[in-house]
Design an enzyme around this catalytic site. Sequence first.
Site, PDB file in Angstrom:
ATOM      1  N   CYS A  32       0.851  -1.189   0.000  1.00  0.00           N
ATOM      2  CA  CYS A  32       0.000   0.000   0.000  1.00  0.00           C
ATOM      3  C   CYS A  32       0.884   1.235   0.000  1.00  0.00           C
ATOM      4  CB  CYS A  32      -0.915  -0.002   1.231  1.00  0.00           C
ATOM      5  SG  CYS A  32      -2.004   1.448   1.273  1.00  0.00           S
ATOM      6  N   GLN A  91      -5.893  14.318  12.425  1.00  0.00           N
ATOM      7  CA  GLN A  91      -5.874  14.414  10.958  1.00  0.00           C
ATOM      8  C   GLN A  91      -4.896  13.388  10.388  1.00  0.00           C
ATOM      9  OE1 GLN A  91      -7.575  16.054   8.741  1.00  0.00           O
ATOM     10  NE2 GLN A  91      -8.424  17.891   9.687  1.00  0.00           N
ATOM     11  N   TYR A 140     -16.680  22.246  17.070  1.00  0.00           N
ATOM     12  CA  TYR A 140     -16.305  20.910  16.593  1.00  0.00           C
ATOM     13  C   TYR A 140     -14.789  20.745  16.769  1.00  0.00           C
ATOM     14  CZ  TYR A 140     -20.801  21.862  14.317  1.00  0.00           C
ATOM     15  OH  TYR A 140     -22.102  22.240  14.061  1.00  0.00           O
ATOM     16  N   GLU A 160     -17.184  20.256  21.522  1.00  0.00           N
ATOM     17  CA  GLU A 160     -17.149  19.001  20.756  1.00  0.00           C
ATOM     18  C   GLU A 160     -18.158  18.030  21.370  1.00  0.00           C
ATOM     19  OE1 GLU A 160     -16.560  15.743  18.630  1.00  0.00           O
ATOM     20  OE2 GLU A 160     -15.549  17.614  18.080  1.00  0.00           O
ATOM     21  N   ASP A 220     -15.122  23.669  12.279  1.00  0.00           N
ATOM     22  CA  ASP A 220     -14.633  22.562  11.442  1.00  0.00           C
ATOM     23  C   ASP A 220     -15.572  21.373  11.621  1.00  0.00           C
ATOM     24  OD1 ASP A 220     -13.202  20.770   9.937  1.00  0.00           O
ATOM     25  OD2 ASP A 220     -11.428  20.739  11.222  1.00  0.00           O
ATOM     26  N   CYS A 235     -14.602  19.600   5.177  1.00  0.00           N
ATOM     27  CA  CYS A 235     -14.180  18.463   4.349  1.00  0.00           C
ATOM     28  C   CYS A 235     -15.247  18.130   3.311  1.00  0.00           C
ATOM     29  CB  CYS A 235     -13.884  17.243   5.223  1.00  0.00           C
ATOM     30  SG  CYS A 235     -15.292  16.690   6.198  1.00  0.00           S
TER      31      CYS A 235
END
Length: 470
Positions: free
Chosen positions: A179, A302, A331, A352, A401, A428
């Site tokens: 991979c 991340q 968030y 959060e 976010d 995203c």
Amino acid sequence: MRNKSKKKKFEILEGVKIEDMVAEGKCLARHDNMVIFVAGVAPGDVVDLRITRKKKSFLEAEPVHFHELSELRVQPFCEHFGTCGGCKWQHIGYDTQLYFKQKQVKDNLERIGKVPLPEFDPILGSGKTRYYRNKLEYTFSNTSWLTKEQIQSGQEFDRDALGFHIPGRFDKILDIKHCYLQPDPSNAIRLEVRKYAKEHSLPFFDIVKQEGYMRNLIIRTANTGELMVIVQVYEDRPEEMQALMEHLAATFPEITSLQYVVNAKGNETFHDLEVVCYKGLPYIHEEMEGVRFRVGPKSFYQTNADQAYELYKKTRELANLTGDELVYDLYTGAGTIANFVAKQCREVIGIEYVPSAIEDAKINSQINNITNTTFYAGDMKDILSDELIARHGRPDVVITDPPRAGMHEDVVQKLLQVHPNRIVYVSCNPATQARDVEWLSEKYDVTRVQPVDMFPQTHHVENIVLLTAK
């Protein structure tokens, strides 16, 4: 009537030119004024298409024969390309990928957002286009996916697999040889665990029958050089587990956090299960500008750490902090952005919904001696209340976010009511971001747009929008 419909569904359209790249990495073509969505092709290809799905306003199809290949194409570098669902854009060059990602952001903001837009900043490409992930999760299966070529060969194949789920198939795993997503020693560890399990007759899991032993393997690498390996098994077999752990510890002394989970549930999630640390520390660290982030087996971080740093630097730049601002970080996850910007502002309030992530956020402040952060766990639309704002004050800047679904409408309404000077919106999913931007346009102008590529070889794109109070 049924036969006629089936015939239409599987009909072949010959010599169709692929026109454009659109949402979710699919391409667009047209035939008899009907839009067709196609995967596995590139703009400029001329192909024969088999219709696989027919709706009133569009068709879906798959390529069955190529007459001409697009000039945008490059040779995929992975032998698993086209079967594995991980890197669906390996067949187009990286500059082309960036072009279509920026276009995707622009199309969404124009079509869904319907607001005046500034000139976009050029998309920030990733320095690494291979081996850029810091976390991969592999699944064991005793019924591996066979390719068409394997099936047609008539040979018998070893059906034990350690690899990735085939898209859309919960019960089929593609055995991965190499991979290109995570740096060494990720591939070496996966192959060694597979080899050890085979040599010691440790049965690979059967997801349908819910039986077997070897279930899941998680490898996390960090930019500090620290390395976490988590082995997940279905049954508690202390002797077998100890032998496997000892073997991994001896073979890969660079592992700084060696852990395992016994999971007899119907799925692989283990957020509610004990994770046993066999050797080393129960966490690893990532680092940005000297700020260290503790990453445990259940922590979110991340997955492209190098590019996350670029994303957060750009977020901080757009927030335009002078040292005197009260910042709300919505968030906040494990408080990565909150702790990253804390030195440049007066105070950060992070919110959060996942309680364990908030515990991580507090620890990340503590281990870095950051004393101007406060974190709250709970549903955003409930926590971001008049009471909270009365307690801490009206924010000068909000950084948000949210997950792919975007912000809840109640949260948007609260932001319109509180009316901070600036909102830095990291997303995203440019489509839901565009929807939220339209809602916020009642009181805000879009003054900067900065797309960021976090995931080379895929269609996914992050985007930062700076909203300035009118």
